[in-house]
Motif scaffolding. Structure first.
Motif, short mmCIF file in Angstrom:
data_model
loop_
_atom_site.label_atom_id
_atom_site.label_comp_id
_atom_site.label_asym_id
_atom_site.label_seq_id
_atom_site.Cartn_x
_atom_site.Cartn_y
_atom_site.Cartn_z
N VAL A 22 36.53 98.34 13.31
CA VAL A 22 36.08 99.37 12.20
C VAL A 22 37.53 100.44 12.48
N VAL A 23 37.15 100.23 14.06
CA VAL A 23 37.73 101.60 14.21
C VAL A 23 39.03 101.40 14.41
N LYS A 24 39.25 100.52 14.60
CA LYS A 24 41.19 99.83 14.58
C LYS A 24 41.47 100.57 13.04
N ASP A 25 41.16 99.51 12.13
CA ASP A 25 41.09 100.25 10.14
C ASP A 25 41.39 101.68 10.30
N ILE A 26 40.41 103.01 11.08
CA ILE A 26 40.27 104.08 11.07
C ILE A 26 41.98 104.15 11.49
N VAL A 27 42.03 103.72 12.66
CA VAL A 27 43.65 104.75 13.94
C VAL A 27 43.84 104.08 12.52
N THR A 28 44.34 102.64 11.95
CA THR A 28 45.09 102.87 11.51
C THR A 28 45.50 103.93 10.00
N SER A 29 44.59 103.65 9.25
CA SER A 29 44.64 104.60 8.28
C SER A 29 44.64 105.82 8.42
N VAL A 30 44.58 106.65 9.73
CA VAL A 30 45.31 107.28 9.79
C VAL A 30 46.93 108.03 9.53
N PHE A 31 47.08 106.91 10.42
CA PHE A 31 48.64 106.94 11.15
C PHE A 31 49.50 106.15 9.64
N ASP A 32 48.78 105.53 9.05
CA ASP A 32 49.23 105.99 7.14
C ASP A 32 49.05 106.57 6.91
N GLU A 33 48.03 107.37 6.79
CA GLU A 33 47.79 109.08 5.97
C GLU A 33 49.12 109.93 6.43
N ILE A 34 49.45 110.02 7.38
CA ILE A 34 50.35 110.77 8.01
C ILE A 34 51.88 110.49 7.79
N ILE A 35 52.37 109.26 7.83
CA ILE A 35 53.29 108.28 7.11
C ILE A 35 53.25 108.68 6.23
N ARG A 36 52.26 108.07 5.20
CA ARG A 36 52.68 108.70 3.71
C ARG A 36 53.36 109.93 3.14
N GLU A 37 52.49 110.98 4.11
CA GLU A 37 51.98 112.39 3.48
C GLU A 37 53.61 113.10 4.26
N MET A 38 54.06 112.05 4.97
CA MET A 38 55.48 113.07 5.31
C MET A 38 56.16 111.97 4.43
N SER A 39 56.06 110.81 3.74
CA SER A 39 57.64 110.22 2.97
C SER A 39 57.16 111.17 1.63
N GLU A 40 56.21 111.31 0.95
CA GLU A 40 55.94 112.25 0.02
C GLU A 40 56.29 113.22 0.20
N ASP A 41 55.58 114.59 0.54
CA ASP A 41 55.90 115.82 1.18
C ASP A 41 56.12 116.35 2.15
N GLY A 42 56.82 115.79 2.96
CA GLY A 42 58.16 115.59 3.84
C GLY A 42 57.32 116.76 4.79
N GLU A 43 56.12 116.77 5.16
CA GLU A 43 55.44 117.50 5.95
C GLU A 43 53.77 117.44 6.50
N ALA A 44 53.47 117.08 7.39
CA ALA A 44 51.95 116.52 7.44
C ALA A 44 51.57 117.80 8.65
N LYS A 45 50.63 118.39 8.54
CA LYS A 45 49.60 119.51 9.23
C LYS A 45 48.40 118.64 9.79
N ILE A 46 48.69 118.79 11.09
CA ILE A 46 46.99 118.49 11.68
C ILE A 46 46.54 119.77 12.95
N SER A 47 45.13 120.51 12.03
CA SER A 47 44.93 121.58 12.84
C SER A 47 44.58 121.14 14.39
N ARG A 48 45.45 122.30 15.29
CA ARG A 48 45.05 122.18 16.66
C ARG A 48 45.64 120.66 17.37
N PHE A 49 46.99 120.66 16.45
CA PHE A 49 47.06 119.34 17.34
C PHE A 49 48.80 119.20 17.24
N GLY A 50 48.56 119.68 15.82
CA GLY A 50 50.66 120.55 15.54
C GLY A 50 50.96 119.88 13.76
#
Length: 104
Positions: A22-50
């Protein structure tokens, strides 16, 4: 740190509550969402991270280092990361204002 290390760290904190898969699926989903957001909108902001951004590089002429022959490099997009002020201060062991929850 690898993706596996992240999964193991989180699994260690929630052992007994969440399974490793389950943890592996969650971590993979987070990375996949960052990639999706970058490919669609060109930017992914994560508060307190970058901020992850997509930058465009223009075509240019370069040289093959082995032969010296000119080579044309096409236009391309490259991922970039800009750390938040919070992350930058943590890395440099500077005081951080924990109340702020914003990126630069």
């Amino acid at each position: 740190m690898t993706k596996h290390d992240i999964v193991e760290c989180i699994y260690g904190k929630y052992q007994g509550t969440l399974t490793r898969n389950v943890v592996k699926d969650i971590v993979t989903s987070v990375f996949d969402e960052i990639i999706r957001e970058m490919s669609e909108d060109g930017e992914a902001k994560i508060s307190r991270f970058g901020t992850f951004k997509v930058a465009e590089r223009n075509a240019k002429q370069a040289r093959n280092p082995r032969t010296g022959e000119p080579v044309m490099i096409e236009d391309r997009k490259v991922p970039k990361f800009k750390p938040s002020r919070y992350l930058q201060n943590k890395v440099n062991n500077l005081p951080v204002d924990d109340m702020k929850d914003e990126d630069d």
